[in-house]
Enzyme design. Structure first.
Site, PDB file in Angstrom:
ATOM      1  N   ILE A  73      -5.775 -19.503   8.205  1.00 25.91           N
ATOM      2  CA  ILE A  73      -4.924 -20.218   7.255  1.00 25.91           C
ATOM      3  C   ILE A  73      -3.499 -19.816   7.603  1.00 25.91           C
ATOM      4  CG2 ILE A  73      -4.242 -20.461   4.848  1.00 25.91           C
ATOM      5  CD1 ILE A  73      -7.192 -19.754   4.107  1.00 25.91           C
ATOM      6  N   ASN A 129      -0.728 -20.900  30.771  1.00 29.54           N
ATOM      7  CA  ASN A 129       0.649 -21.338  30.958  1.00 29.54           C
ATOM      8  C   ASN A 129       1.262 -20.456  32.053  1.00 29.54           C
ATOM      9  OD1 ASN A 129       1.533 -18.940  29.750  1.00 29.54           O
ATOM     10  ND2 ASN A 129       1.753 -19.889  27.738  1.00 29.54           N
ATOM     11  N   ASP A 185      -2.983 -25.981  22.754  1.00 29.09           N
ATOM     12  CA  ASP A 185      -4.312 -26.211  22.168  1.00 29.09           C
ATOM     13  C   ASP A 185      -4.702 -27.690  22.259  1.00 29.09           C
ATOM     14  OD1 ASP A 185      -4.510 -23.526  21.546  1.00 29.09           O
ATOM     15  OD2 ASP A 185      -3.738 -23.783  19.499  1.00 29.09           O
TER      16      ASP A 185
HETATM   17  P1  ADP Z   1       1.645 -23.318  25.754  1.00 26.93           P
HETATM   18  O1  ADP Z   1       2.027 -23.803  24.400  1.00 26.93           O
HETATM   19  O2  ADP Z   1       0.217 -22.911  25.856  1.00 26.93           O
HETATM   20  O3  ADP Z   1       2.612 -22.327  26.360  1.00 26.93           O
HETATM   21  P2  ADP Z   1       2.993 -25.395  27.263  1.00 26.93           P
HETATM   22  O4  ADP Z   1       4.257 -25.006  26.593  1.00 26.93           O
HETATM   23  O5  ADP Z   1       2.961 -25.354  28.757  1.00 26.93           O
HETATM   24  O6  ADP Z   1       1.732 -24.614  26.703  1.00 26.93           O
HETATM   25  O7  ADP Z   1       2.675 -26.870  26.767  1.00 26.93           O
HETATM   26  C1  ADP Z   1       1.464 -27.517  27.047  1.00 26.93           C
HETATM   27  C2  ADP Z   1       1.767 -28.969  27.424  1.00 26.93           C
HETATM   28  O8  ADP Z   1       2.493 -29.601  26.351  1.00 26.93           O
HETATM   29  C3  ADP Z   1       2.668 -29.115  28.640  1.00 26.93           C
HETATM   30  O9  ADP Z   1       1.915 -29.140  29.835  1.00 26.93           O
HETATM   31  C4  ADP Z   1       3.339 -30.454  28.366  1.00 26.93           C
HETATM   32  O10 ADP Z   1       2.496 -31.506  28.762  1.00 26.93           O
HETATM   33  C5  ADP Z   1       3.473 -30.473  26.846  1.00 26.93           C
HETATM   34  N1  ADP Z   1       4.819 -29.999  26.458  1.00 26.93           N
HETATM   35  C6  ADP Z   1       5.160 -28.777  26.018  1.00 26.93           C
HETATM   36  N2  ADP Z   1       6.489 -28.691  25.779  1.00 26.93           N
HETATM   37  C7  ADP Z   1       6.990 -29.906  26.077  1.00 26.93           C
HETATM   38  C8  ADP Z   1       8.295 -30.484  26.033  1.00 26.93           C
HETATM   39  N3  ADP Z   1       9.367 -29.758  25.650  1.00 26.93           N
HETATM   40  N4  ADP Z   1       8.434 -31.779  26.426  1.00 26.93           N
HETATM   41  C9  ADP Z   1       7.371 -32.502  26.822  1.00 26.93           C
HETATM   42  N5  ADP Z   1       6.109 -32.019  26.878  1.00 26.93           N
HETATM   43  C10 ADP Z   1       5.920 -30.742  26.512  1.00 26.93           C
END
Ligand code: ADP
Ligand code: NA
EC number: 2.7.1.15
Length: 335
Positions: free
Chosen positions: A17, A187, A285
């Site tokens: 939650i 990541n 996620d």
């Molecule tokens: P995590 O949250 O696990 O660190 P990421 O930040 O790499 O993962 O984000 C996962 C996916 O979400 C990326 O591969 C991308 O496709 C999308 N994403 C994340 N941030 C952005 C952004 N600022 N603009 C566009 N797509 C995004």
């Protein structure tokens, strides 16, 4: 493995939650301040990812524990299409909880209580996976349980996907049963954490990750992460039979699928935003859930990944972790 023709995924993981307190600033030691609002949402990486599998059209059950205070979370997940037959309500535990201070300047501060997520039956039962074809795991529950599910999934011939978040300790990474895993989703930071753990000579580590994602050009980032993926793949602690996806925030993803015979590392750009960036919470996620659902459909890998990237684009245009995960139809209409 399931004898029926329909693929089905089990997500073994956490349920929280999340309580968001909007504040003028993060509370200082000894200080008491009033929040301007309090918002309560279902969260936890296991629940988020299971919800995303369901939104993507995949059949999915969530395996985890809540307390009696979490029955509304169960209802919310069920209404989103997540099967709850493996969800246990414990009498003597509270549902996992995140107390999130959300300051006016955008800064966050979080207190986590694992609660029911850290419940471990003793002795640990052997997981029953006969109804499933796929399993999706993270690291917000006791590692011992994650490992028992991963090992059982290998024995039963399931396709397994692991998102090591939050990151494991270096010792845990070196002792991890990598030979049981089909797909790793990390990541960029997690990719280099893994390499650091596997690096024999500590003097040569930590050099590759000095700049943040935003400071590097796409070409520099691709070169750095491609090197990281190849290093990981050939490391003696790791396994050559693991396929790897590395997400790069706004710069998309790199993917490596050696079990298909391919030696190439591919890049795909992030999905195009049609609205301002709002909230990247839960984007990883959303990616993991959509990815498993795509594997379950048996679509071509590149098509699966493009669908994931568009789902993530819609996710970051909207507020929340689960609430922002789009339906498959709305993703398809943007592709
Ligand atoms: P995590 O949250 O696990 O660190 P990421 O930040 O790499 O993962 O984000 C996962 C996916 O979400 C990326 O591969 C991308 O496709 C999308 N994403 C994340 N941030 C952005 C952004 N600022 N603009 C566009 N797509 C995004
Ligand atoms: Na979001």
């Amino acid at each position: 493995m399931s004898s029926s023709s329909q693929p089905k995924c089990l997500v073994r993981g956490s349920i929280n939650i999340d309580e968001f307190f909007a504040l003028p600033h993060i509370v200082r030691p000894g200080e008491t301040i009033s929040s301007t609002s309090l918002t309560k949402r279902a969260g936890g990486k296991g629940a988020n990812q299971a919800y995303a599998v369901a939104r993507a059209g995949g059949q999915v059950d969530l395996d985890g524990c809540i307390g009696k205070d979490g029955e509304w979370v169960r209802d919310f997940l069920k209404s989103g299409g997540v099967g709850d037959t493996r969800l246990i309500t414990l009498d003597n535990e509270l549902t996992g909880r995140a107390i999130i201070q959300s300051a006016a300047d955008g800064e966050n501060s979080i207190v986590l209580h694992a609660g029911a997520n850290y419940h471990l039956p003793s002795p640990l039962p052997n997981p029953d996976l006969k109804d499933y074809t796929h399993i999706l795991l993270q690291n917000e529950i006791p590692l011992q349980s994650t490992l028992s599910y991963l090992k059982a999934s290998k024995q039963e011939g399931l396709i397994s996907v692991f998102n090591p978040s939050p990151m494991l300790s270096q010792k845990e990474l070196r002792e991890f049963p990598w030979e049981c895993l089909s797909w790793l989703i990390v990541n960029e930071g997690e990719l280099f954490d893994l390499l650091d753990a596997f690096q024999q000579d500590p003097t040569t580590t930590k050099t590759k990750k000095s700049n943040s994602l935003d400071e590097l050009s796409l070409e520099e980032l691709k070169a750095r992460s491609t090197g990281g993926i190849l290093n990981l793949h050939s490391n003696s602690y790791f396994s050559k039979n693991i396929n790897i996806i590395c997400t790069l925030g706004s710069k998309g993803i790199l993917y490596f699928n050696p079990t298909s015979g391919s030696k190439e590392i591919g890049h795909l750009p992030a999905g195009k935003l049609l609205n301002p960036l709002k909230d990247t919470t839960g984007a990883g996620d959303c990616f993991a859930g959509y990815f498993v659902a795509g594997l379950m459909r048996g679509d071509k890998l590149e098509d699966v990944l493009k669908t994931c990237l568009m789902a993530c684009a819609i996710c970051v245009e909207n507020q929340g972790a689960m609430e922002s995960v789009p339906s498959r139809d709305s993703v398809l209409s943007r592709l």
